[in-house]
Design a protein around this motif. Sequence first.
Motif, mmCIF file in Angstrom:
data_model
loop_
_atom_site.group_PDB
_atom_site.id
_atom_site.type_symbol
_atom_site.label_atom_id
_atom_site.label_comp_id
_atom_site.label_asym_id
_atom_site.label_seq_id
_atom_site.Cartn_x
_atom_site.Cartn_y
_atom_site.Cartn_z
ATOM 1 N N GLY A 59 38.044 42.769 41.147
ATOM 2 C CA GLY A 59 38.476 43.373 39.631
ATOM 3 C C GLY A 59 39.364 44.703 39.701
ATOM 4 N N GLY A 60 40.119 44.836 38.667
ATOM 5 C CA GLY A 60 41.152 46.015 38.889
ATOM 6 C C GLY A 60 40.227 47.183 38.638
ATOM 7 N N ASN A 91 38.060 49.778 43.572
ATOM 8 C CA ASN A 91 38.347 48.533 44.305
ATOM 9 C C ASN A 91 39.893 48.594 44.971
ATOM 10 N N THR A 92 40.869 49.238 44.571
ATOM 11 C CA THR A 92 42.203 49.396 45.020
ATOM 12 C C THR A 92 41.844 50.131 46.375
ATOM 13 N N ILE A 93 41.410 51.087 46.515
ATOM 14 C CA ILE A 93 40.942 51.991 47.782
ATOM 15 C C ILE A 93 40.254 50.910 48.758
ATOM 16 N N LEU A 94 39.409 50.227 48.292
ATOM 17 C CA LEU A 94 38.527 49.478 49.280
ATOM 18 C C LEU A 94 39.354 48.392 49.688
ATOM 19 N N LEU A 120 49.745 47.298 43.466
ATOM 20 C CA LEU A 120 48.667 46.891 42.919
ATOM 21 C C LEU A 120 48.230 47.094 41.345
ATOM 22 N N SER A 121 48.583 48.393 41.138
ATOM 23 C CA SER A 121 48.481 48.784 39.524
ATOM 24 C C SER A 121 49.522 48.176 38.757
ATOM 25 N N PHE A 143 45.996 44.715 39.320
ATOM 26 C CA PHE A 143 44.731 44.898 40.379
ATOM 27 C C PHE A 143 44.309 46.329 40.520
ATOM 28 N N GLY A 144 45.103 47.319 40.037
ATOM 29 C CA GLY A 144 44.906 48.754 40.267
ATOM 30 C C GLY A 144 44.209 49.469 39.181
ATOM 31 N N ALA A 145 44.652 50.681 38.869
ATOM 32 C CA ALA A 145 44.176 51.518 37.969
ATOM 33 C C ALA A 145 44.339 50.618 36.558
#
Length: 273
Positions: free
Chosen positions: A131-132, A136-139, A210-211, A215-217
């Motif tokens: 999930g965005g 989760n972006t960092i992971l 990703l954002s 999928f990011g922030a």
Amino acid sequence: MKDFIQKNKLFSLYSALMLLIIFIAIFAPHLAPGDAFNSNMADALKAPSSEHWFGTDKLGRDVLSRIVYGTQLSLFMGFTIVITMVLIGTIIGAVAGYFGGFIEVVLMRITDIVLSFPGIILAIAIAGILGGSIANTILSLTIVGWAKYARIVRSLTLKVRQEEFVTASIMMGASTWTILRRHIIPNIMPLIVTTGALDLGVMMIEVAGLSFLGFGAQPPTPEWGLMLNEGRQYLQLAPWLMIFPGASILIVVSIFNLWSDALRDVVDPKNEG
């Protein structure tokens, strides 16, 4: 210090610019000229002016203020990802290279599996499953990025382990932890640090990517990639919504890339040119 600056003028210049960016990120709440979060529909989609230097977005929020706050978030995520994947990769690579045998085979096969996937595609898949969000972006980017460092550290550890001072330490009864901490890690850190510095700009671009893809922030977070995604719907009506966040990404990533390249030349002058 003066001699160092004179000898490494480009590195000093890029370091000053990088410190300026870090200063902006740290003091973003004090430097932002307006409110980056609260909407004011009466000011929606206003063009750049003396009141709003970079204009306003569809909710009337000051774009410059959101870009300033975005600096803080982009640097935080970029540094967090690089530091985390360097730590994980260094530990796994050093353990595999030093102990060898079954441990090395298992760890390196896991590394090969991760490296066999295209990095950004795997990151998108992981972020899509989780999930965005910022966490989760960092992971997802950390999961993708550590394997490269594990491979590099393993090869360097194998080389350093053959040195006479390591052999002497083993014969004197030094513990494995002592050898890794006092001999192996210090000798491989310069290359790892410069490699990590080169990845800072890359990680900031991938975070923004990703954002941008969702999928990011998530809104209302002031993140540059998310701002680009929101602004693309108004490209013809309000082009500043994409121009300024895009320019911010270009400038900041370019400075970090130039700085990391100059750092490599300082650490290892043989690479210069």
